[in-house]
Design an enzyme around this catalytic site. Sequence first.
Site, PDB file in Angstrom:
ATOM      1  N   LYS A  61       0.531  -0.738   0.171  1.00 51.23           N
ATOM      2  CA  LYS A  61       0.110   0.432  -0.386  1.00 51.23           C
ATOM      3  C   LYS A  61       0.683   1.361   0.006  1.00 51.23           C
ATOM      4  O   LYS A  61       0.309   2.782  -1.036  1.00 51.23           O
ATOM      5  CB  LYS A  61      -0.709  -0.275   1.072  1.00 51.23           C
ATOM      6  CG  LYS A  61      -2.020  -1.509   1.071  1.00 51.23           C
ATOM      7  CD  LYS A  61      -2.900  -1.317   1.939  1.00 51.23           C
ATOM      8  CE  LYS A  61      -4.125  -2.345   2.190  1.00 51.23           C
ATOM      9  NZ  LYS A  61      -4.507  -2.888   3.473  1.00 51.23           N
ATOM     10  N   GLN A 105      -3.958  -1.740  10.002  1.00 51.98           N
ATOM     11  CA  GLN A 105      -3.894  -2.870   9.145  1.00 51.98           C
ATOM     12  C   GLN A 105      -3.993  -4.207  10.021  1.00 51.98           C
ATOM     13  O   GLN A 105      -4.202  -4.200  11.150  1.00 51.98           O
ATOM     14  CB  GLN A 105      -2.849  -3.197   8.664  1.00 51.98           C
ATOM     15  CG  GLN A 105      -2.529  -4.972   7.953  1.00 51.98           C
ATOM     16  CD  GLN A 105      -3.631  -4.321   6.588  1.00 51.98           C
ATOM     17  OE1 GLN A 105      -2.894  -3.113   6.396  1.00 51.98           O
ATOM     18  NE2 GLN A 105      -3.711  -5.662   5.909  1.00 51.98           N
ATOM     19  N   ASP A 128     -10.870   2.735   4.596  1.00 46.65           N
ATOM     20  CA  ASP A 128     -11.520   1.502   4.621  1.00 46.65           C
ATOM     21  C   ASP A 128     -12.241   1.239   4.344  1.00 46.65           C
ATOM     22  O   ASP A 128     -13.075   0.475   3.917  1.00 46.65           O
ATOM     23  CB  ASP A 128     -10.691   0.812   5.820  1.00 46.65           C
ATOM     24  CG  ASP A 128      -9.137  -0.398   5.748  1.00 46.65           C
ATOM     25  OD1 ASP A 128      -8.845  -0.641   4.592  1.00 46.65           O
ATOM     26  OD2 ASP A 128      -8.669  -0.553   5.932  1.00 46.65           O
TER      27      ASP A 128
HETATM   28  N1  GUN Z   1      -6.808  -6.794   6.520  1.00 49.53           N
HETATM   29  C1  GUN Z   1      -6.424  -7.374   4.951  1.00 49.53           C
HETATM   30  N2  GUN Z   1      -7.561  -7.203   4.384  1.00 49.53           N
HETATM   31  C2  GUN Z   1      -7.554  -6.089   4.703  1.00 49.53           C
HETATM   32  C3  GUN Z   1      -8.080  -4.212   4.577  1.00 49.53           C
HETATM   33  O1  GUN Z   1      -8.422  -4.156   3.385  1.00 49.53           O
HETATM   34  N3  GUN Z   1      -7.922  -3.179   5.704  1.00 49.53           N
HETATM   35  C4  GUN Z   1      -7.383  -3.442   6.724  1.00 49.53           C
HETATM   36  N4  GUN Z   1      -7.147  -2.708   7.574  1.00 49.53           N
HETATM   37  N5  GUN Z   1      -6.461  -4.799   6.566  1.00 49.53           N
HETATM   38  C5  GUN Z   1      -6.949  -5.612   6.199  1.00 49.53           C
END
Ligand code: GUN
Length: 302
Positions: A61, A105, A128
């Site tokens: 990311k 995350q 998110d």
């Molecule tokens: N863990 C797995 N997918 C995601 C996501 O899209 N966002 C976040 N914050 N954690 C994740």
Amino acid sequence: MKTFTEDIASKLIDGKKVSLSIQEDLKKQVEEIKANGGKIPHLCAILVGNDGGSETYVAAKIKACENIGYQSSMFRFPDTVTEDELIQKVDAINHDPDIDGLIVQLPLPKHIDVDKITNYIKPEKDVDGFHPVNLGKLLLGLPTYVSATPFGIMQLLQFYNIETAGKHCVVIGRSNIVGTPVSVLMSRNTNPGNATVTLCHSKTKNLKEIALQADIIIAAIGIPGFLKGDMVKEGAVIIDVGTTRVNAPETKSGWRLKGDVDFDAVALKASFITPVPGGVGPMTIAGLLANTMKSAKKEIYK
Ligand code: GUN
């Protein structure tokens, strides 16, 4: 007569290509913002502990932010972090006018209440789309941050001009971040959308019979190889959301990603299918970056 490989290649939905085209568009928007002296979008990530998958996803990311010209920042905490310490950090980021988007995350260590942390993130910065306010808006059809995976699925259906109106869409899995929101999006009066949706889950009876009636199947159950060839009708569109790490001694890392779909058998019947990796996965980054741009431009919360 097409060979097996040629036949499959013509059905593949290329998430990497679509994701890169969205990122290219966002990069152009950043250049326009810069030229006009506006504010560059800034995404911030909080990473707790040393989970290999989470490390990889957050690094990807941050790298994507760099590629398209966003600012990014990351705060790391050991897995012994307390809820109060995390909340303090979220609070500080909520009040930092430079940061447009915040992601914490997941997964978080067991002693942390994920809902509590998510609720602390200001909805305006919840790129998110996990905050109850943003999920509630999604349910009501109001402008909101659609979370990355449902966003990615809808974008892929759109990009490949896949007809969804009046089709029977079977979603397998009812998670808050994929199955439930994508079932809402698919049933809405939009394009893509207007599908007749059946949401299947662990207590569903006759899942095979239901899946066999589907024009579109979205498999998001987290069980590798769950959807078999004999559960799919000829010509169905298959979206595979699964990303389970399975042992693969032949690879350098010792593992590989496997989807929820028994790919070779299902691909023979499908009209379109997303591979794993390279299907829905790459789209999630595009979704996150698109939401961060919406936040920077104050498109959702004025
Ligand atoms: N863990 C797995 N997918 C995601 C996501 O899209 N966002 C976040 N914050 N954690 C994740």
